[in-house]
Design a protein around this motif. Structure first.
Motif, PDB file in Angstrom:
ATOM      1  N   PRO A 123      30.519 -69.502  39.330  1.00 55.65           N
ATOM      2  CA  PRO A 123      31.968 -69.717  39.456  1.00 55.65           C
ATOM      3  C   PRO A 123      32.378 -69.992  40.912  1.00 55.65           C
ATOM      4  O   PRO A 123      31.739 -69.494  41.836  1.00 55.65           O
ATOM      5  N   GLU A 124      33.436 -70.773  41.068  1.00 55.48           N
ATOM      6  CA  GLU A 124      33.918 -71.117  42.410  1.00 55.48           C
ATOM      7  C   GLU A 124      34.277 -69.864  43.203  1.00 55.48           C
ATOM      8  O   GLU A 124      34.022 -69.779  44.405  1.00 55.48           O
ATOM      9  N   SER A 125      34.888 -68.871  42.523  1.00 56.67           N
ATOM     10  CA  SER A 125      35.309 -67.636  43.215  1.00 56.67           C
ATOM     11  C   SER A 125      34.110 -66.901  43.809  1.00 56.67           C
ATOM     12  O   SER A 125      34.188 -66.337  44.903  1.00 56.67           O
ATOM     13  N   LEU A 126      32.982 -66.919  43.082  1.00 59.54           N
ATOM     14  CA  LEU A 126      31.766 -66.265  43.568  1.00 59.54           C
ATOM     15  C   LEU A 126      31.154 -67.048  44.726  1.00 59.54           C
ATOM     16  O   LEU A 126      30.657 -66.469  45.696  1.00 59.54           O
ATOM     17  N   LYS A 127      31.212 -68.381  44.621  1.00 60.05           N
ATOM     18  CA  LYS A 127      30.720 -69.220  45.721  1.00 60.05           C
ATOM     19  C   LYS A 127      31.491 -68.928  47.007  1.00 60.05           C
ATOM     20  O   LYS A 127      30.919 -68.843  48.087  1.00 60.05           O
ATOM     21  N   LYS A 128      32.818 -68.766  46.878  1.00 50.40           N
ATOM     22  CA  LYS A 128      33.651 -68.485  48.051  1.00 50.40           C
ATOM     23  C   LYS A 128      33.299 -67.126  48.651  1.00 50.40           C
ATOM     24  O   LYS A 128      33.240 -66.971  49.862  1.00 50.40           O
ATOM     25  N   LYS A 129      33.068 -66.134  47.770  1.00 50.23           N
ATOM     26  CA  LYS A 129      32.698 -64.801  48.253  1.00 50.23           C
ATOM     27  C   LYS A 129      31.390 -64.834  49.034  1.00 50.23           C
ATOM     28  O   LYS A 129      31.199 -64.106  49.985  1.00 50.23           O
ATOM     29  N   LEU A 130      30.474 -65.687  48.575  1.00 54.65           N
ATOM     30  CA  LEU A 130      29.158 -65.793  49.206  1.00 54.65           C
ATOM     31  C   LEU A 130      29.143 -66.826  50.331  1.00 54.65           C
ATOM     32  O   LEU A 130      28.112 -67.054  50.953  1.00 54.65           O
ATOM     33  N   GLY A 131      30.281 -67.470  50.548  1.00 56.71           N
ATOM     34  CA  GLY A 131      30.360 -68.489  51.592  1.00 56.71           C
ATOM     35  C   GLY A 131      29.598 -69.746  51.243  1.00 56.71           C
ATOM     36  O   GLY A 131      29.048 -70.422  52.118  1.00 56.71           O
TER      37      GLY A 131
END
Length: 363
Positions: free
Chosen positions: A318-326
């Motif tokens: 998910p995009e939200s997880l990608k953002k959390k992981l940078g």
């Protein structure tokens, strides 16, 4: 499921993929009903088609002295009962496994979406294998209750010569002799056999499809035709089927003996068969279950294609997880990197080598 048009994108969560040209909403009553219908066709047709092999396999398990091998089992059966003898037990097989297929595939879709909603989008992606295992185990619990009466009749017809030749003879006779319990005494060993089998069948299939598209298929899944996608489905189904057969075979041997004999318990049968006896007939079962599982997934996916049901592709982060992981779409994350935890918070540090590679470092 496994197939999509170019416009579909899926993270594993029911609300996170876009669909075009479908006949119903993902997770709607119509969707579940048609998935259940796909399950009826996929299990009912395939299990009935392999009745001769199943009959010989059951006889190998309950009377290894008389039936020495698969080929010997076929020749002895034809010699004694003629070619028609190989079709013994087709009616309870068709009815029983159609009911099982309805519950197995229908409830799998229900529980997969239910558990996904409970987990949330990010955890659904991270814990997707556990999700497949939990949803399939839950579905199979109910599917086996639906299957048990017909399975008991099938095994009695196939393994007890002279007892009954048809379902119409067998069911009333069993009820008169042993009551309702005769149809359900095999349900616990059935759970022992079918729940591990189904967990392997669904989880292994889902992850194999994911791996095939990622490492084997030479073009993106969205560029594959529906026919090519069904070939991937068949191959993944066969691979899953081989593992299914091995995992569930000992319990299958116990079920066969238990339904043949009156008054025996699963523990007594297991003790008598011993560690070697429970593996009798494994080769026949690998051939049968491998082919069976591949065909079941093929038919099930074909039904979804025919009725234009939503078929989300394998999950993406998910995009939200990608953002959390940078992370961004142009980067690839290696999950083998080190992760440290301080005061309940997870910390990542990335050293950027290129757009394609990220190396995590501990800190």
């Amino acid at each position: 499921m496994t197939m999509s048009g170019p416009s579909q994108k899926y993270t594993g969560h029911k609300h996170h993929f876009q669909i075009t040209d479908v006949s119903c909403e993902f997770g709607s009553t119509k969707y579940y009903a048609l998935c259940g219908f796909g399950g009826i066709l996929s299990c009912g047709i395939t299990h009935t088609a392999v009745v001769p092999l199943d009959l010989v396999k059951c006889r190998l398990q309950v009377d290894p002295e008389k039936y020495k091998s698969i080929f010997n089992g076929f020749s002895v059966t034809i010699k004694e009962d003629g070619t028609r003898g190989l079709a013994k037990g087709w009616a309870p097989t068709f009815i029983g496994y159609s009911m099982q297929g309805l519950c197995k595939f229908g409830f799998y879709e229900v529980f997969k979406i239910l558990y996904s909603d409970l987990l949330g989008e990010e955890n659904t992606y991270l814990w997707r294998t556990s999700l497949y295992l939990a949803a399939s185990a839950s579905a199979e619990f109910f599917a086996d209750i639906a299957l048990a009466p017909m399975e008991a009749c099938k095994v009695r017809i196939q393994t007890q010569p002279g007892y009954a030749n048809t379902l119409r003879e067998c069911a009333p006779k069993m009820f008169a002799e042993e009551g309702l319990w005769a149809f359900y005494k095999g349900v616990v060993p059935l759970w022992m056999r079918q729940i591990p089998y189904t967990m392997m069948k669904f989880a292994c299939f889902e992850r194999t499809v994911e791996a095939l598209y990622k490492y084997v298929v030479p073009k993106p899944r969205s560029d594959c035709s529906k026919g090519e996608q069904l070939v991937v489905t068949f191959v993944a189904g066969y691979i899953a089927g081989v593992f299914c057969a091995i995992v569930s075979h000992p319990a299958d041997s116990v079920v066969s003996v238990l339904n043949k004999e009156k008054g025996s318990t699963a523990a007594q049968v297991l003790k008598r068969l011993g560690p070697k006896g429970v593996w009798k007939g494994l080769f026949a079962r690998i051939i049968m279950i491998g082919t069976l599982t591949a065909l079941q997934w093929f038919i099930y996916d074909s039904v979804k294609v025919y009725f234009r049901l939503p078929r989300p592709p394998p999950p993406e982060m998910p995009e939200s997880l990608k953002k959390k992981l940078g992370l961004t779409d142009s980067m690839m994350y290696s999950p083998a990197g080190a992760v440290t935890s301080t005061a309940g918070q997870i910390h990542f540090e990335f050293h950027f080598i290129s757009e394609q590679q990220i190396i995590p470092h501990k800190h």
